[in-house]
Motif scaffolding. Structure first.
Motif, short mmCIF file in Angstrom:
data_model
loop_
_atom_site.label_atom_id
_atom_site.label_comp_id
_atom_site.label_asym_id
_atom_site.label_seq_id
_atom_site.Cartn_x
_atom_site.Cartn_y
_atom_site.Cartn_z
N ASN A 181 -8.85 10.64 10.99
CA ASN A 181 -9.13 10.06 9.68
C ASN A 181 -8.20 8.91 9.31
OD1 ASN A 181 -11.20 11.91 9.18
ND2 ASN A 181 -9.74 13.48 8.50
N PHE A 182 -7.37 8.45 10.27
CA PHE A 182 -6.55 7.28 9.98
C PHE A 182 -7.44 6.12 9.64
CE2 PHE A 182 -2.58 8.58 12.58
CZ PHE A 182 -1.94 8.96 11.42
N PRO A 183 -6.96 5.20 8.79
CA PRO A 183 -7.73 3.99 8.52
C PRO A 183 -8.02 3.22 9.82
CG PRO A 183 -5.85 4.18 7.04
CD PRO A 183 -5.70 5.24 8.06
N ALA A 184 -9.00 2.36 9.78
CA ALA A 184 -9.42 1.65 10.99
C ALA A 184 -8.28 0.85 11.61
CB ALA A 184 -10.58 0.72 10.64
N TYR A 185 -7.42 0.28 10.75
CA TYR A 185 -6.34 -0.54 11.31
C TYR A 185 -5.29 0.30 12.03
CZ TYR A 185 -3.57 0.90 7.22
OH TYR A 185 -2.90 1.62 6.29
N MET A 186 -5.33 1.64 11.85
CA MET A 186 -4.39 2.52 12.55
C MET A 186 -5.09 3.32 13.66
SD MET A 186 -2.09 4.08 9.44
CE MET A 186 -1.19 5.16 10.55
N LYS A 222 -5.35 -3.62 15.61
CA LYS A 222 -6.51 -3.78 14.75
C LYS A 222 -6.15 -3.88 13.26
CE LYS A 222 -9.69 -1.44 17.90
NZ LYS A 222 -10.67 -0.33 18.06
N THR A 223 -4.88 -3.92 12.98
CA THR A 223 -4.47 -4.01 11.58
C THR A 223 -4.69 -5.44 11.07
OG1 THR A 223 -2.76 -2.36 12.01
CG2 THR A 223 -2.58 -3.61 9.96
N PRO A 224 -5.39 -5.58 9.94
CA PRO A 224 -5.70 -6.94 9.46
C PRO A 224 -4.55 -7.56 8.67
CG PRO A 224 -6.71 -5.33 8.04
CD PRO A 224 -6.04 -4.55 9.12
N THR A 225 -3.41 -7.69 9.31
CA THR A 225 -2.26 -8.32 8.64
C THR A 225 -2.13 -9.76 9.13
OG1 THR A 225 -0.89 -7.32 10.37
CG2 THR A 225 -0.95 -6.21 8.25
N PRO A 226 -1.60 -10.64 8.27
CA PRO A 226 -1.49 -12.06 8.67
C PRO A 226 -0.33 -12.28 9.64
CG PRO A 226 -0.62 -11.70 6.46
CD PRO A 226 -1.21 -10.40 6.87
N TRP A 227 -0.41 -13.39 10.36
CA TRP A 227 0.64 -13.73 11.32
C TRP A 227 1.84 -14.32 10.59
CZ3 TRP A 227 0.26 -12.01 16.12
CH2 TRP A 227 -1.00 -11.73 16.65
#
Length: 901
Positions: A325-330, A672-677
């Motif tokens: 159940n972790f979020p998609a980015y995890m 897959k985590t949607p964090t910026p560079w």
């Protein structure tokens, strides 16, 4: 039986009354016997003669009557005690030496045992502590230290509580610091946020009032339960404390309970960080969204009949559900679960230290016992004539054996009592010197378990020390000794070998301890010489935490931080100032996952972790961290600017070997985590971020103002940043002289804000190094005592050998031997013992290398310098101890000695 017991007691208290009673019975028997014989026609004279013959020796009759009762054994024991006391009075030097030797050994052992008993052996102060366990997450492929887990997150506490079946109860907690203000000045105190289930789960009722209810936890009511120590120190044990209002982080909380004196939770090392109060956990909505913030601990009570292994299987099932159940980015993150006894989790880190300390002090006790056994053996040899006379007068070997053992036990019990007193003083004085890494320090005291241990040790050492000399005394040859005169002459070869073996064993174990001491000191030296990557001189640090009530907006927080930096920069004596989220070399463990652009991790490596650090002001210059490439942050790196970061040399070399890291990109999270560079703009030197002796790791710095933006959409609206931090001041003056100036500057901005952990960086490092220094100091102290006792042992052997060989030396000199030959002969005897002991000691040190290795830092347990220096030192001291009796033997007058014989 009761009548016999009372009669025996009366006989012991009033022996004259008992003797008079026996005499009366004998007279009555004599009169009755005479009367009977007169009636049978005997004359008065013949009747009395036969009656006396029937009775026999009155002394023998009296002795037989005394021997028939249990009081005879007691009376015999008391008589032997009186004899022992008389012998001690006639040999006060011997008695004092023996008692003090044992007192030192037993006292040191008892003091260390009180620590072992308080920390490792005493059950946790909770109901049925054997069923209490710690539950935590594990991450495959990552070393999580001695605990083996990273705790849990806020949402996981609720999931584990709801989904597990093997626990009767389960709860969570988070350590926290609060600004406390009541009548006095505000202060930062340690506290814990706990779920309402924690107190019933631990099975501890409050001393006064009550604990939280589930409704209070769910509704986030501002109530608190305070500790016994806080009740006394802050409120003078006010019996009307319940209902009192206090300010925590400038919010009003009501005191609803006071916990008992020995209640402590969470069980964390040291004295300074113990929780002074507890508030409901009441996680906020934002905290319940933080799936990757492992900041909590979890404790459970096993269901009856459920084992730890079954509970771990149950928790593992729930951990698998959480992973799904972790979020998609995890989605690439995998976790497992671990369940281990709470007692084991609490003491795991301290166990190796206490084990080696107890072994070291046991070595000292062994050497003390060996020395005492040697002294007793010499005493037996010197008393051979007295023992032979006693045996010739009818004393049995068992009686001689019993008398010798009673004498030794009396000495050991006297030593035990004095040792117990020394241990009490040592524990009372030394407890403040214990390292902060030791848990349950407040549990260390001399209770009845420790007293029993001390007395048991005294009994055991008395038997061990006295058995061999007592057997030697019981086997004394009557004819040979009386014929020899008991003054000089031959000594049993077995006795000589026994004394030599004792001394060799003393030298061997003392050398092992000396080598351990040398290795620890060398480790400490290496630690002090270690390049930490930053300058520690003229560096002052302090922590602060802004209360949420007054700083509920990011603008207010930023205004405080910028004002603080600006005012400090203008203060005289300050060269540079910065603020960081975590101080280097603080011992704290902080990790964040990150992704490096264009980097393909090796197979099996799912995540990369780095030490995250958010900084403000001129932090790098203040901390003295060298810039290797690129630039440091500037005021232009703000919330409106492109995201930037600075990495350490180790990270740059690993992820971009042979390339210019400037301009490369990083981002927080998983692939897959949607964090910026973030763009790398600089490379700093490697520093020790965690413990000084911990391996260097990847480090990523970023401007504090860009933290929220660097996590992109993962950051919930309204989340605040930089409410807490560590101030770093580079001063031109001694750091301590700037403490008042720093405090005044902070109070000029916020008059209620307390600073904590205000000290120089050198002082902070000294505290970090304290456990290693404690280890080295304790082992070195024990080693010094052990070597001293061993040298005393070899001195006594050589001195006794010289005394026994006086006639031989006189004959040698009469036949032409020079005094130098006599000295050389005695020195060779001592050297043989020393060489044998050193060789065995070196082998023992090699055998103990695996135990020592975990305590060493950049030093091999086979360090040739330490081994050679320790061996040479022990050998030289042994020769020195042999020199004095050798010179005395060489100074003997041959004519006088032979005439005396």
């Amino acid at each position: 039986m009761l009548r016999s017991l009372m009669a025996g007691v009366r006989a012991l208290i009033r022996p004259s009354e008992r003797n008079a009673q026996i005499e009366e019975e004998l007279r009555n028997f004599f009169a009755a016997s005479v009367e009977d014989k007169l009636q049978r026609g005997m004359s008065q004279e013949n009747a009395e003669r036969e009656a006396r013959a029937e009775i026999g020796s009155r002394e023998m009759v009296r002795h037989n009557i005394w021997s028939a009762g249990w009081e005879s054994a007691v009376e015999s024991f008391l008589r032997e005690l009186r004899v022992t006391a008389h012998q001690m009075r006639t040999s006060p030097g011997f008695a004092a030496t023996a008692i003090l030797t044992l007192a030192l050994g037993i006292g040191a052992t008892t003091a260390i045992f009180s620590i072992v008993e308080g920390v490792l052996l005493r059950p946790l102060p909770f109901a049925d502590p054997g069923r209490l366990v710690v539950v935590g997450d594990t991450v495959p492929g990552i070393n999580l230290g001695s605990s083996g887990h990273i705790g849990g997150t806020m949402p996981q506490i609720l999931t584990y509580e709801r989904e597990t079946r093997g626990f009767a109860a389960l709860g969570g907690f988070e350590q926290a610091g609060y600004e406390f203000s009541d009548a006095g000045a505000p202060a930062e105190i340690s506290a814990a946020r706990v779920t309402a289930s924690i107190f019933p789960l631990l099975g501890v009722a409050p001393l006064m009032g009550r604990t939280f209810t589930q409704q209070e936890d769910d509704r986030s009511l501002q109530v608190t339960v305070i500790s016994y120590a806080m009740w006394h120190s802050r409120f003078h044990a006010d019996p009307q404390i319940l209902g009192h209002k206090i300010e925590l982080n400038r919010k009003t909380y009501e005191i609803i309970g006071v916990m008992p004196r020995d209640f402590e939770f969470p069980l964390i090392p040291g004295l300074m960080d113990q929780s002074r109060l507890w508030v409901p956990l009441s996680p906020t909505p934002d905290e319940l969204q933080e799936a990757a913030a492992w900041c909590c601990g979890m404790v459970g009570r096993l269901e009856l009949g459920v084992t730890s292994a079954q509970a771990q299987q149950d928790a593992g099932r729930v951990a698998w559900q959480i992973t799904r159940n972790f979020p998609a980015y995890m989605s690439s993150q995998r976790i497992g679960a671990i369940v281990r006894p709470l007692a084991e989790d609490t003491v795991a880190q301290a166990r190796p230290l206490l084990r080696i300390l107890f072994l070291a002090v046991a070595v000292v006790l062994f050497i003390a016992c060996a020395n005492l056994a040697g002294l007793l053996l010499v005493r037996v040899i010197r008393r051979r004539r007295e023992i032979a006379v006693r045996r010739a007068l009818g004393a049995s070997g068992a009686a001689v054996l019993r008398q010798s053992l009673v004498e030794t036990l009396a000495l050991s019990f006297a030593g035990g009592l004095i040792g117990l007193g020394l241990a009490a003083v040592a524990v009372r004085v030394g407890i403040s010197f214990l390292p902060e890494s030791l848990p349950r320090i407040e549990s260390i005291r001399l209770d009845w378990h420790v007293v029993l241990f001390a007395m048991g040790t005294a009994l055991l050492t008395g038997l061990l020390c006295g058995l061999a000399p007592a057997l030697a005394a019981a086997r004394t040859g009557v004819n040979e000794t009386l014929k020899d005169g008991g003054l000089t002459g031959s000594v049993s070869g077995a006795q000589v070998r026994l004394r030599s073996a004792l001394v060799i064993a003393e030298i061997a174990v003392a050398l092992v301890l000396l080598i351990a001491s040398g290795l620890l000191l060398r480790s400490f030296e290496k630690l002090r010489d270690l390049d930490l990557g930053f300058r520690t001189d003229h560096l002052l640090t302090a922590d602060y935490r802004l209360p949420e009530k007054q700083y509920s907006r990011q603008a207010a927080i930023d205004a405080f931080n910028s004002t603080l930096l600006r005012r400090l920069e203008r203060s005289p004596g300050i060269e540079s100032v910065g603020i960081t989220s975590y101080l280097p070399a603080s011992g704290m463990v902080r990790n964040s996952t990150f992704v490096a652009d264009s980097y393909v991790p090796p197979k099996g490596i799912e995540v990369d972790i780095a030490w995250p650090s958010q900084v403000m002001g001129d932090y790098f210059r203040a901390a003295g961290i060298p810039l290797l490439r690129g630039r440091v942050f500037s005021e232009a790196d703000n919330v409106k600017a492109p995201l930037v970061c600075i990495v350490n040399h180790m990270l740059a070399e690993h992820f971009w070997p042979g390339q210019d890291p400037i301009g490369k990109r990083l981002r927080w999270g998983y692939p897959k985590t949607p964090t910026p560079w973030m763009t790398v703009v600089g490379v700093m030197g490697d520093i020790k971020q965690m413990a000084v002796d911990a391996p260097t790791q990847y480090e990523i710095y970023q401007p504090s103002s860009e933290l929220m933006a660097s996590y992109g959409k993962l950051v919930p609206p309204g989340l605040l940043n930089a409410q807490a931090g560590s101030i770093v001041l580079r001063t031109a003056l001694p750091p301590d002289s700037m403490i008042k100036s720093l405090g005044a500057t902070v109070l000029s901005i916020d008059p209620q804000l307390p600073l904590t952990k205000v000290h120089s960086m050198d002082e902070a490092l000294s505290r970090m190094e304290a456990p290693r220094w404690f280890n080295a100091a304790m082992i070195s102290s024990f080693a010094a005592v052990a070597v001293l006792l061993a040298i005393m042992g070899i001195y006594s052997v050589i001195a006794f050998s010289a005394a026994m060989r006086t006639r031989e030396m006189a004959i040698r000199m009469a036949l032409g031997s020079q005094r130098a030959d006599i000295v050389r002969l005695m020195l060779i005897s001592g050297a043989k013992l020393a060489v044998t002991g050193v060789l065995i000691g070196l082998a023992g040190a090699a055998a103990a290398s695996s135990l020592l290795r975990s305590f060493l830092f950049q030093v091999s347990p086979f360090d040739s310098r330490v081994l050679a220096l320790a061996a040479i030192t022990v050998f030289a001291l042994a020769l020195l101890a042999s020199a004095l009796p050798a010179r005395r033997a060489a100074a003997v007058d041959p004519v006088g000695a032979l005439r005396g014989e």
